[in-house]
Design a protein around this motif. Sequence first.
Motif, PDB file in Angstrom:
ATOM      1  N   GLY A 117       0.855  -1.174   0.000  1.00 53.87           N
ATOM      2  CA  GLY A 117       0.000   0.000   0.000  1.00 53.87           C
ATOM      3  C   GLY A 117       0.899   1.234   0.000  1.00 53.87           C
ATOM      4  O   GLY A 117       2.011   1.203  -0.545  1.00 53.87           O
ATOM      5  N   LEU A 118       0.432   2.312   0.639  1.00 55.62           N
ATOM      6  CA  LEU A 118       1.218   3.557   0.679  1.00 55.62           C
ATOM      7  C   LEU A 118       2.003   3.608   1.984  1.00 55.62           C
ATOM      8  O   LEU A 118       1.437   3.441   3.062  1.00 55.62           O
ATOM      9  N   TYR A 119       3.321   3.810   1.893  1.00 56.20           N
ATOM     10  CA  TYR A 119       4.139   3.860   3.111  1.00 56.20           C
ATOM     11  C   TYR A 119       5.272   4.865   2.967  1.00 56.20           C
ATOM     12  O   TYR A 119       5.432   5.477   1.902  1.00 56.20           O
ATOM     13  N   LEU A 120       6.019   5.036   4.031  1.00 60.90           N
ATOM     14  CA  LEU A 120       7.145   5.965   3.997  1.00 60.90           C
ATOM     15  C   LEU A 120       8.451   5.187   4.027  1.00 60.90           C
ATOM     16  O   LEU A 120       8.579   4.213   4.760  1.00 60.90           O
ATOM     17  N   SER A 121       9.410   5.639   3.222  1.00 65.28           N
ATOM     18  CA  SER A 121      10.766   5.096   3.317  1.00 65.28           C
ATOM     19  C   SER A 121      11.717   6.280   3.332  1.00 65.28           C
ATOM     20  O   SER A 121      11.657   7.120   2.429  1.00 65.28           O
ATOM     21  N   SER A 122      12.549   6.385   4.319  1.00 66.06           N
ATOM     22  CA  SER A 122      13.428   7.549   4.528  1.00 66.06           C
ATOM     23  C   SER A 122      12.643   8.855   4.455  1.00 66.06           C
ATOM     24  O   SER A 122      13.134   9.843   3.927  1.00 66.06           O
ATOM     25  N   GLY A 123      11.411   8.847   4.933  1.00 62.39           N
ATOM     26  CA  GLY A 123      10.603  10.065   4.942  1.00 62.39           C
ATOM     27  C   GLY A 123       9.896  10.373   3.632  1.00 62.39           C
ATOM     28  O   GLY A 123       9.118  11.314   3.544  1.00 62.39           O
ATOM     29  N   ASN A 124      10.146   9.575   2.610  1.00 60.37           N
ATOM     30  CA  ASN A 124       9.478   9.790   1.321  1.00 60.37           C
ATOM     31  C   ASN A 124       8.307   8.824   1.161  1.00 60.37           C
ATOM     32  O   ASN A 124       8.365   7.690   1.630  1.00 60.37           O
ATOM     33  N   PHE A 125       7.267   9.299   0.457  1.00 58.49           N
ATOM     34  CA  PHE A 125       6.117   8.422   0.186  1.00 58.49           C
ATOM     35  C   PHE A 125       6.435   7.480  -0.964  1.00 58.49           C
ATOM     36  O   PHE A 125       7.019   7.898  -1.968  1.00 58.49           O
ATOM     37  N   CYS A 126       6.036   6.221  -0.822  1.00 56.29           N
ATOM     38  CA  CYS A 126       6.061   5.339  -1.986  1.00 56.29           C
ATOM     39  C   CYS A 126       4.985   4.277  -1.818  1.00 56.29           C
ATOM     40  O   CYS A 126       4.396   4.136  -0.746  1.00 56.29           O
ATOM     41  N   THR A 127       4.708   3.563  -2.898  1.00 59.43           N
ATOM     42  CA  THR A 127       3.661   2.543  -2.841  1.00 59.43           C
ATOM     43  C   THR A 127       4.215   1.195  -3.262  1.00 59.43           C
ATOM     44  O   THR A 127       5.199   1.111  -3.995  1.00 59.43           O
ATOM     45  N   GLN A 128       3.554   0.150  -2.801  1.00 59.21           N
ATOM     46  CA  GLN A 128       3.778  -1.193  -3.332  1.00 59.21           C
ATOM     47  C   GLN A 128       2.411  -1.852  -3.436  1.00 59.21           C
ATOM     48  O   GLN A 128       1.772  -2.113  -2.425  1.00 59.21           O
ATOM     49  N   CYS A 129       1.972  -2.116  -4.646  1.00 58.25           N
ATOM     50  CA  CYS A 129       0.612  -2.647  -4.827  1.00 58.25           C
ATOM     51  C   CYS A 129       0.544  -4.108  -5.242  1.00 58.25           C
ATOM     52  O   CYS A 129      -0.470  -4.760  -5.013  1.00 58.25           O
ATOM     53  N   GLU A 130       1.561  -4.646  -5.879  1.00 58.54           N
ATOM     54  CA  GLU A 130       1.501  -6.073  -6.165  1.00 58.54           C
ATOM     55  C   GLU A 130       1.734  -6.835  -4.850  1.00 58.54           C
ATOM     56  O   GLU A 130       2.617  -6.459  -4.093  1.00 58.54           O
ATOM     57  N   ALA A 131       0.993  -7.902  -4.580  1.00 56.45           N
ATOM     58  CA  ALA A 131      -0.099  -8.377  -5.412  1.00 56.45           C
ATOM     59  C   ALA A 131      -1.414  -7.674  -5.044  1.00 56.45           C
ATOM     60  O   ALA A 131      -2.204  -7.312  -5.905  1.00 56.45           O
ATOM     61  N   GLU A 132      -1.640  -7.455  -3.740  1.00 58.45           N
ATOM     62  CA  GLU A 132      -2.936  -6.933  -3.327  1.00 58.45           C
ATOM     63  C   GLU A 132      -2.796  -5.751  -2.379  1.00 58.45           C
ATOM     64  O   GLU A 132      -3.435  -5.697  -1.331  1.00 58.45           O
ATOM     65  N   GLY A 133      -1.937  -4.796  -2.774  1.00 62.40           N
ATOM     66  CA  GLY A 133      -1.693  -3.635  -1.922  1.00 62.40           C
ATOM     67  C   GLY A 133      -2.631  -2.468  -2.209  1.00 62.40           C
ATOM     68  O   GLY A 133      -2.869  -1.618  -1.350  1.00 62.40           O
ATOM     69  N   PHE A 134      -3.175  -2.433  -3.419  1.00 63.83           N
ATOM     70  CA  PHE A 134      -4.008  -1.286  -3.786  1.00 63.83           C
ATOM     71  C   PHE A 134      -5.256  -1.212  -2.906  1.00 63.83           C
ATOM     72  O   PHE A 134      -5.754  -0.132  -2.606  1.00 63.83           O
ATOM     73  N   ARG A 135      -5.730  -2.359  -2.460  1.00 65.75           N
ATOM     74  CA  ARG A 135      -6.917  -2.401  -1.601  1.00 65.75           C
ATOM     75  C   ARG A 135      -6.676  -1.762  -0.237  1.00 65.75           C
ATOM     76  O   ARG A 135      -7.617  -1.592   0.533  1.00 65.75           O
ATOM     77  N   HIS A 136      -5.425  -1.451   0.078  1.00 68.01           N
ATOM     78  CA  HIS A 136      -5.139  -0.743   1.328  1.00 68.01           C
ATOM     79  C   HIS A 136      -5.009   0.760   1.103  1.00 68.01           C
ATOM     80  O   HIS A 136      -4.650   1.517   2.004  1.00 68.01           O
ATOM     81  N   ILE A 137      -5.269   1.183  -0.133  1.00 71.19           N
ATOM     82  CA  ILE A 137      -5.236   2.608  -0.468  1.00 71.19           C
ATOM     83  C   ILE A 137      -6.659   3.123  -0.681  1.00 71.19           C
ATOM     84  O   ILE A 137      -7.035   4.180  -0.201  1.00 71.19           O
ATOM     85  N   THR A 138      -7.436   2.341  -1.427  1.00 67.88           N
ATOM     86  CA  THR A 138      -8.842   2.696  -1.643  1.00 67.88           C
ATOM     87  C   THR A 138      -9.630   1.420  -1.948  1.00 67.88           C
ATOM     88  O   THR A 138      -9.037   0.386  -2.244  1.00 67.88           O
TER      89      THR A 138
END
Length: 888
Positions: A117-138
């Motif tokens: 889903g959407l998370y922070l790495s070193s203070g920056n936003f990034c996403t990981q949606c495969e395989a089923e991460g998009f469902r944690h965004i909307t």
Amino acid sequence: MKFDVIDTQPKEILLADYAAYPFAIDTIALTFKLSPAETIVTSKLSCRRLGQASTVLELNGGPYMSLLSLHMDGVLLEAEKDYDLSEEHLRVYNAPKSFELTVVTSINPQENTRLEGLYLSSGNFCTQCEAEGFRHITYYPDRPDVLSVFSVRIEALMEDYPVLLSNGNPAGAGEIAGGYHYAIWNDPHPKPAYLFALVAGNLACLTDKFHTSLGRDVTLNIYTLEKDQAKCDYAMGALKRSMQWDEETYGLAYDLDVYNIVAVSDFNMGAMENKGLNVFNTKYVLASPDTETDTDFAHVEGVIGHEYFHNWTGNRVTCRDWFQLSLKEGLTVYRDQEFSSDMGSRVIKRIDDVKALRAAQFPEDAGPFAHPVRPEKYIEINNFYTATVYNKGAEVIRMMATIIGQAAFRKGMDLYFERHDGSAVTCEDFVQAMEDASGFDLRQFRLWYSQAGTPEIKVDVKKGQGSKTILSVSQTVPSTPGQDMKKPMVIPIVMGFATEHGDCLSAQGLSSNIRPLGNGSFLLMMTQGADEFTFEGVEPTAVPSLLRGFSAPVEMETTLSELQQYFILNFDTDSFNRVEMSDLLLKKEVYKIAEQIEASQTKTVSNKLIKSLGQCLEAYERDPALISSILSMPSENDCISSMKRLSIDAVFEARQFLGKKIAHRLRKSLQSVYLSSRSAAKSLSLKGDKQAVHFRRLQNVCLSYMAKTGGHAENRLIVDQFQDSTTMTNKLAALQALVHSSIGKRKQLIRHFYKAYRKDELVVDKWFAAQALSTHENVHSEIALLQNHRDFSYTNPNRIRSLIGMFTMGNLSAFHRRCGKGYEILANAILKLDDINPQVAARMLTPLGRYHKLDKERQVLIGKQLKRILAKEGLSKPVYEMASKAYE
Ligand code: PHE
Ligand code: ZN
């Protein structure tokens, strides 16, 4: 199997239950108002009911997200009356033929340690949606067969997040009040949600250009933290080589105006092929000779290629459902392997790939986690990003190419794209395209997708009447969980007849199941439980060289005599098989010594083996990389996966004994080859010659043997290499030698390494990993100390893998100590990680499923730890699935 500890067993998803989604989502417009603790996501979906099917629109969701509002065609919907919300679904009732749905959710990226889903790495936003991460965004139909045209608007504070990225092409940007700014991205290619990505942060950028064969000018960007910018040149070069290679090899050109790569430190896997916006683990982007090894460079090139090649095999043609994962992964691994082979040494690449397959996939196929390349059920799809789906999947593609030939394979690829571009398809569709383009009947071949287990073949070579040579080959496929009975597989066996002056070319009168390949080799097509292959006119002294290039992922036994085996080692024209033979002879020697140990006899080492290895070593100059592979000891893992009946204690002891003996008996040659390859590497690298890599490889294999002598001169050379080397390849090899050694300054030098590189996370990972491989008696307390080190962290997957992963998968003799402490260390780490990052926790369970070669006591100790894991309250689904399978 029964568990009193888990009351509600997570549901299994079945391939057989697949049903198409009853709605089309033609477009999705997303707006992100980014803030670390609360990000607001607005999603406008244009939905269309397909046919007369259901009027209930079911969307996927998750527990870490709140629904703020829901509108249909501008009208606010009411809970329970118009829709229902559960932890995993949003069901909207009375869906008309077509409508617009607006979903507003709020999420907390800052608390997201799961890294999906959407998370922070070193203070920056990034996403990981495969395989089923998009469902944690909307809330969305988060499945790969729902393709939609995405447009994205990102809003964030300008000062903290100057760079705003998403998929596709940029379509506007500007300032808004209060120090905020926005950017708009449009992706014209319809895609499934798993390919969505967003990045926002303070990032530096390396830019370049590529002009495609279709005349498109593409801007290439690699974004990293400012401090890492200087290490991106190699990745950029690799990207351009990948783009060029895919045009030349498959006629496939890039299809957007920009190709963005972002490197982040916190990432569950290697990298992700999001359309036009790849997100990479820094490990597979950053490359500089003083901090990364030659192996790291090769991995960077391979992974950059892999993600780029996904643009066609994965993105333009995607998977219908997750059971088809190998459709994109097996094929893309095959493509990246071929790319790397073309960029460097084909045979060395193949040797390394087969080694990786044996290390990871063969044990998987032989244990409780065994599954077919196309699985039929899963609880947690993230557990199926496996060596079987990836690496065995690539072998399946490779076998098809071998069987139908390269030209037909290319035609098949063309047909595959012609038929399926823009859609979500199955492995069956791929094989069908290959079949139709080549005219070959691949019906039986399809078993490679549905049958798990590594086939075992036995080859018996006989002389028949007159000048006949007969090869009788039999096969069995072992039973695997849920698959007891197996059918015979199609096994393509590439072979030749080796003589002292090259391959024997006089063979004729071939039986109809043999095809000459024109280069001195033949293709034997095995299709039954037992097959016979007959040749005439083979020179009487010629020795069959079997399974050249590892033409099928099988275990092979032959009736070749020892004399013939040594002949292959010394004379085969197929370099790959020379390495295979040395590996086999070394393993055989380990087992012989292990038997002596078990029988309390004196341990002996074959003079013939030492002499042959010595001869290979003396002739190092022609092919230093090959010689380094011939000389390398089979790993502990290798030794136990092919052992029969022996105890692992005896095998580990025997392996160590043999390594030491080789080191002592070849002491002089090892030192002199070490010195000359060291200077060859040095002078070649000054000239910028790529051959330097091969000499370094040999240099460091020699060094690892030299370390086993504990000799004064050798120790001196190790310390010198540690102190003087300017490349990480040499520095790390020396560090590894140091860790095992009893050199007086050992501790001090290890600390010195840390101090010198403490600012560089990826090097600190290597520092942890090197120590995790320690052969010292007190390794368990060393591990415990490292777990308490201030730089150790359970939230960074790379760090977990470098300490816990290395210890449990790379240091088997320490992990499997009789005391059971190794198992306990692992179980503790898994229990801790389960709350932080379940996906990574589940992956860490792999070694607990590899007990089939262990004695009863160890199996009991492992069982105890598995039980502890299963007893944890609120155990995550991914860990539950792995632990319960291992527990059987
Ligand atoms: N699809 C990625 C690849 O193989 C791997 C991946 C899977 C990355 C799941 C993140 C999460 O290139
Ligand atoms: Zn992939």
